[in-house]
Write an enzyme that holds these catalytic residues in place. Structure first.
Site: not given
Ligand code: PGA
Length: 226
Positions: A152, A100
């Site tokens: 992401e 992540h």
């Molecule tokens: P968020 O986070 O939905 O708060 O943008 C997503 C993540 O970090 O997996």
């Protein structure tokens, strides 16, 4: 119809009591609307400390929710104080988030560490859900099967500014060119209002939800709207 994965990333949130309250509230929403979710897999990625109790409560409440870890040791069993290894995790879960962007940022995880973690997960029969923000990170995973990738974009995480669905779909398509047969999730400011924009796209197989997953009613609505 594709089977969507809707994953809540609780990050470093919730005590045991708060997690239990969340499950009861989710259960209330779930049973009042009499929904079944055959085409959706719902997973909560929680802190290790919550696993045992969450499993006990979901069993009691008969909720169709699975659990994932948020991290795994890059090492096997041994003298690595503070680490939870793949063999230990296997007793608790089938899935683990790896790489992540917050781990890359605050814990200096680079692609080498991410790869070691992926190896440890696969060696212990745990599916890695590898989080990436660009194609280089995808390429560095190397050819492997049985993984999931969560795309992401950094600017979308926790900002309230989700990527466009066209961009996200385009990235998902490119990721699948590098890693054939891999399911790709989108993550970054997903809410009940925009989730379907993403899940309706051809190459997106689900979502990874941070902030919005902390509220049980909102997360329930995300699952329903996906
Ligand atoms: P968020 O986070 O939905 O708060 O943008 C997503 C993540 O970090 O997996």
């Amino acid at each position: 119809m594709k089977k969507l994965s809707i994953i809540a990333n609780w990050k470093s949130h919730k005590t045991i009591k708060e997690a239990e309250e969340w499950l009861h509230a989710f259960h209330d929403a779930f049973s009042s609307q009499k929904h079944s979710l055959p085409e959706k897999t719902v997973i909560i990625a929680s802190a290790f400390t919550l696993f045992e109790h969450l499993r006990y409560c979901t069993g009691n409440l008969k909720l169709p929710i699975q659990f994932a870890a948020q991290d795994i040791s890059p090492f096997g069993e041994g003298a690595y104080t503070g680490e939870v290894n793949g063999r230990q995790l296997r007793e608790l879960t089938n899935d683990v988030l790896i790489g992540h962007s917050e781990r890359r940022k605050y814990f200096s995880e680079d692609d080498t560490v991410v790869n070691e973690k992926v190896k440890q997960a696969l060696a212990n029969d745990i599916r890695p859900i590898v989080c990436v923000s660009d194609l280089d990170q995808v390429r560095s995973i190397g050819k492997t099967t049985n993984i999931m990738v969560a795309y992401e974009p950094l600017l979308a995480i926790g900002s309230g500014n989700a990527d466009t669905r066209e961009n996200a779909n385009d990235m998902a398509k490119k990721i699948k060119k590098v890693l054939a047969d891999t399911h790709v999730l989108y993550g970054g400011s997903v809410t009940s209002k925009n989730v379907h924009d993403f899940t309706s796209m051809t190459h997106i197989d689900g979502v990874l939800v941070g902030n919005a997953s902390l509220n049980p009613q909102e997360f329930f609505q995300i699952v329903i709207n996906a």
